[in-house]
Motif scaffolding. Structure first.
Motif, PDB file in Angstrom:
ATOM      1  N   GLN A  52      10.196  -1.522  -5.944  1.00 18.98           N
ATOM      2  CA  GLN A  52       9.218  -0.241  -6.345  1.00 18.98           C
ATOM      3  C   GLN A  52       7.717  -0.806  -6.134  1.00 18.98           C
ATOM      4  O   GLN A  52       7.087  -0.283  -6.881  1.00 18.98           O
ATOM      5  CB  GLN A  52       9.515   0.277  -7.452  1.00 18.98           C
ATOM      6  CG  GLN A  52      10.795   1.223  -7.494  1.00 18.98           C
ATOM      7  CD  GLN A  52      11.005   2.029  -8.940  1.00 18.98           C
ATOM      8  OE1 GLN A  52      10.010   2.488  -9.656  1.00 18.98           O
ATOM      9  NE2 GLN A  52      12.280   1.856  -9.421  1.00 18.98           N
TER      10      GLN A  52
ATOM     11  N   HIS B 143       3.356   1.493  -1.191  1.00 18.07           N
ATOM     12  CA  HIS B 143       4.057   1.546  -2.728  1.00 18.07           C
ATOM     13  C   HIS B 143       2.802   2.192  -3.839  1.00 18.07           C
ATOM     14  O   HIS B 143       3.155   1.811  -5.028  1.00 18.07           O
ATOM     15  CB  HIS B 143       4.829   0.501  -3.163  1.00 18.07           C
ATOM     16  CG  HIS B 143       6.181   0.231  -2.581  1.00 18.07           C
ATOM     17  ND1 HIS B 143       6.345  -0.120  -1.191  1.00 18.07           N
ATOM     18  CD2 HIS B 143       7.521   0.660  -2.948  1.00 18.07           C
ATOM     19  CE1 HIS B 143       7.676  -0.023  -0.816  1.00 18.07           C
ATOM     20  NE2 HIS B 143       8.251   0.251  -2.034  1.00 18.07           N
ATOM     21  N   GLY B 144       1.905   2.360  -3.506  1.00 14.79           N
ATOM     22  CA  GLY B 144       0.715   2.766  -4.281  1.00 14.79           C
ATOM     23  C   GLY B 144       0.025   1.659  -4.726  1.00 14.79           C
ATOM     24  O   GLY B 144      -0.770   1.956  -5.742  1.00 14.79           O
ATOM     25  N   ARG B 145       0.153   0.302  -4.399  1.00 17.36           N
ATOM     26  CA  ARG B 145      -0.617  -0.766  -4.834  1.00 17.36           C
ATOM     27  C   ARG B 145      -1.920  -1.108  -4.296  1.00 17.36           C
ATOM     28  O   ARG B 145      -1.985  -0.820  -3.091  1.00 17.36           O
ATOM     29  CB  ARG B 145       0.085  -1.947  -4.865  1.00 17.36           C
ATOM     30  CG  ARG B 145       1.775  -2.041  -5.557  1.00 17.36           C
ATOM     31  CD  ARG B 145       1.289  -1.660  -6.938  1.00 17.36           C
ATOM     32  NE  ARG B 145       0.610  -2.737  -7.774  1.00 17.36           N
ATOM     33  CZ  ARG B 145       1.164  -3.767  -8.457  1.00 17.36           C
ATOM     34  NH1 ARG B 145       2.464  -4.067  -8.595  1.00 17.36           N
ATOM     35  NH2 ARG B 145       0.382  -4.714  -9.080  1.00 17.36           N
ATOM     36  N   GLU B 146      -2.715  -1.420  -5.011  1.00 16.32           N
ATOM     37  CA  GLU B 146      -4.239  -1.932  -4.613  1.00 16.32           C
ATOM     38  C   GLU B 146      -4.022  -3.357  -4.050  1.00 16.32           C
ATOM     39  O   GLU B 146      -3.430  -3.997  -4.906  1.00 16.32           O
ATOM     40  CB  GLU B 146      -5.174  -1.831  -5.438  1.00 16.32           C
ATOM     41  CG  GLU B 146      -6.703  -1.983  -4.953  1.00 16.32           C
ATOM     42  CD  GLU B 146      -7.742  -1.947  -6.142  1.00 16.32           C
ATOM     43  OE1 GLU B 146      -8.914  -2.239  -5.456  1.00 16.32           O
ATOM     44  OE2 GLU B 146      -7.451  -1.365  -7.213  1.00 16.32           O
TER      45      GLU B 146
ATOM     46  N   GLY C 282       0.869  -1.318  -0.043  1.00 12.28           N
ATOM     47  CA  GLY C 282       0.033  -0.141   0.042  1.00 12.28           C
ATOM     48  C   GLY C 282       0.841   1.179   0.003  1.00 12.28           C
ATOM     49  O   GLY C 282       0.632   2.291  -0.592  1.00 12.28           O
TER      50      GLY C 282
END
Length: 217
Positions: free
Chosen positions: A211, A32-35, A30
């Motif tokens: 990343q 790292h901007g992941r759903e 989360g």
């Protein structure tokens, strides 16, 4: 940018700390901007959750090992089709509390069921889906059982928690053998303090998914 889905499974004997580990993995991705979609086995969809109740809740009639195995894979087939595959197709990081390796360890090593049968069922139920990473939370059975008992408190044991110590020793040995056979596994010392366990997991994630998986191949 359309990111590829990532499938991560968390495995281990009772009391290994899977729930805490899953929360840490979800938080890392989360950040790292992941759903993220956190799910579990058996379960994860309404039908699979209904099968879970049959598997875990003690009843008057004994559940024979072969029935147990078939129910596990019935739930898994539903879980893969109804939640895991759609999540991966949408580019999510799907994190599952247990997957097929639990069947290999619990029903295979623990119950002594035929391994070739387990692999045949796995090929059908997984529908081409396999984990990108499996975190195996390993610790001595004695420690795990004490942790599980402390967590459970006065609550009743489920069917698996009622098993004898030697059953869980076979399960642990089965998990460790699987980890030796595949680079998909990362072995985590789950007997360490929680902060150290999370550090181990984050180190693995950073190495495997730079990343947050943007550059994973």
């Amino acid at each position: 940018m359309n990111l590829p889905g990532i499938f991560i499974t968390i495995e281990g004997v009772e009391g290994a700390g899977k729930s805490t580990a899953i929360a840490g993995v979800a938080e890392w991705f989360g950040a790292h901007g992941r759903e993220v979609d956190c799910t579990r086995e058996p379960g994860g969809t309404p039908i699979a959750e209904a099968i879970r109740q049959l598997l875990l809740n003690p009843v008057e009639e004994d559940l024979v090992p072969l029935t147990e195995l078939m129910l596990m894979f019935a739930a898994r087939a539903q879980h893969v089709a109804g939640r895991i595959k759609p999540g991966l197709a949408a580019g999510k990081v799907v994190i599952s509390d247990r997957f097929t390796d639990s069947s290999r360890a619990y029903q295979g090593a623990g119950r002594g069921l035929d391994r070739s049968l387990i692999e045949t069922l796995a090929q059908a139920a997984e529908q081409g889906v396999s984990p990108d990473l499996t975190l195996l939370l390993d610790l001595p059975v004695d420690i795990g059982m004490k942790r599980a008992a402390a967590r459970r408190g006065a609550c009743a044991h489920d069917r698996f928690e009622r098993e004898r110590h030697d059953f869980f020793e076979r399960v642990r040995a089965g998990f460790l053998e699987l980890a030796r056979q595949s680079s998909r596994f990362a072995l985590i010392d789950a007997a360490a303090p929680i902060v150290d366990v999370q550090t181990q997991i984050q180190t693995v994630l950073a190495a495997r998914f730079p990343q947050g998986g943007v550059n994973c191949g």
